[in-house]
Design an enzyme around this catalytic site. Structure first.
Site, PDB file in Angstrom:
ATOM      1  N   SER A  70       0.854  -1.197   0.000  1.00 41.72           N
ATOM      2  CA  SER A  70       0.000   0.000   0.000  1.00 41.72           C
ATOM      3  C   SER A  70       0.883   1.238   0.000  1.00 41.72           C
ATOM      4  O   SER A  70       2.064   1.166   0.369  1.00 41.72           O
ATOM      5  CB  SER A  70      -0.868  -0.019   1.260  1.00 41.72           C
ATOM      6  OG  SER A  70      -1.479   1.241   1.466  1.00 41.72           O
TER       7      SER A  70
ATOM      8  N   TYR B 216      -3.260  -0.379  10.087  1.00 43.67           N
ATOM      9  CA  TYR B 216      -3.091  -0.626   8.642  1.00 43.67           C
ATOM     10  C   TYR B 216      -1.679  -0.236   8.205  1.00 43.67           C
ATOM     11  O   TYR B 216      -0.990  -0.997   7.520  1.00 43.67           O
ATOM     12  CB  TYR B 216      -4.145   0.166   7.866  1.00 43.67           C
ATOM     13  CG  TYR B 216      -4.204  -0.154   6.395  1.00 43.67           C
ATOM     14  CD1 TYR B 216      -4.830  -1.311   5.928  1.00 43.67           C
ATOM     15  CD2 TYR B 216      -3.627   0.698   5.445  1.00 43.67           C
ATOM     16  CE1 TYR B 216      -4.888  -1.606   4.567  1.00 43.67           C
ATOM     17  CE2 TYR B 216      -3.679   0.414   4.089  1.00 43.67           C
ATOM     18  CZ  TYR B 216      -4.315  -0.737   3.655  1.00 43.67           C
ATOM     19  OH  TYR B 216      -4.372  -1.028   2.315  1.00 43.67           O
TER      20      TYR B 216
END
Ligand code: NDP
Length: 258
Positions: free
Chosen positions: A143, A156
């Site tokens: 990501s 995250y």
């Protein structure tokens, strides 16, 4: 990508969104595909779509939080096609909450799916790929949050930063078995995971402003990058983290309100 024809690919987290696009694109390039996630109806649907388009695919359930589920899934996948040449680890979740309030239960779940699930899955498949004589390719989906941070994504960001390092570690360790391990690092892609955030005008506009190409990406654009890294065309690439982000990292890695 001609080199993908006849390969056996496994996509974990392939029931919807980016993973589904990856499974479909791999099949389109001639791979037989095993698709896994917790929601059997979604992976069966992905597989059915591939078969209807003339490809070969099966959907199987897997919960990456459960070692025996991952191990059974790997056994089933090997039973179906006799080998695995490509593994894509795309399973992931996110929960946006401020750092000072982030509940430990949520933290543990995000880390367990995004990071420890990758460890379980890559280990189970890595063992079998080494036992089949080595060779093959693994691609994880990291990501932008592996590289930069934006507020309210503590678990995250931690999970994706660590997943990037784990990906590089596997590349170094498994090079001797001729297994290449790389990551694709997507920018902002509109999917089930991001639709609520993207629906907020403040978030949406901030992302577009910080993305030099001034748009969100499509799942199919991530899929093309995964297919390249998975294919023999990328034969000397391992340990690479490929941003597919419309220039976000190169341009203005900066704070996006969440
Ligand atoms: P989706 O929510 O659409 O898809 C997530 C997939 O992961 C689903 O198939 C889901 O299936 C699966 N999954 C979640 N938990 C588990 C579990 N415990 N066991 C097995 N499978 C699981 O999200 P996206 O398509 O947007 O995201 C895919 C990946 O891309 C994620 O890793 C995400 O972090 C990453 N990413 C996404 C970006 C974006 O902008 N969308 C940007 C950067 C990275 P099920 O719930 O049925 O198990």
């Amino acid at each position: 990508m001609r080199g993908l024809k006849g390969k056996v690919a496994v996509v974990v987290g392939g029931g919807r969104g980016i993973g589904r696009a990856i499974a479909e694109q791999l099949a389109d390039y001639g791979c037989s595909v095993v698709v896994g996630s917790r929601t059997l109806s979604e992976v069966e649907n992905t597989a059915l779509g591939i078969r209807n388009a003339g490809g070969s695919a099966h959907g199987l359930s897997i919960d990456v939080q459960d070692r025996s589920s991952v191990s059974n899934f790997a056994d089933e996948a090997f039973k179906l096609y006799g080998r695995a040449d490509i593994l894509v680890y795309c399973a992931g979740i996110n929960q946006r909450l401020s750092a000072e309030e982030y509940p430990e239960e949520t933290w543990s779940k995000v880390i367990d799916i995004n990071l420890t699930g990758a460890y379980r899955t890559c280990q189970e498949f890595g063992q079998r790929m080494i036992a089949q004589g080595g060779g093959g390719s693994i691609v994880t989906i990291t990501s932008m949050m592996s590289h930069v941070v934006t507020p309210k994504q503590s678990a995250y960001s931690a999970s994706k930063g660590a997943l990037m390092q784990y990906t590089k570690l596997l590349a170094v360790e498994w090079a001797k078995s001729n297994i290449r391990v790389n990551a694709v690092s997507p920018g902002y892609i509109e999917t089930e995971m991001t639709k609520n955030a993207i629906a907020q005008p403040g978030f949406r506009n901030a992302v577009l402003e910080k993305t030099p190409m001034e748009r969100f990406g499509a799942a199919a654009e991530i899929a093309q990058a995964v297919c390249f890294l998975a294919s023999p065309e990328a034969s000397f690439i391992t340990g690479a983290i490929l941003p597919v982000d419309g220039g976000f990292l190169a341009g203005h890695p900066a704070i996006i309100p969440s």
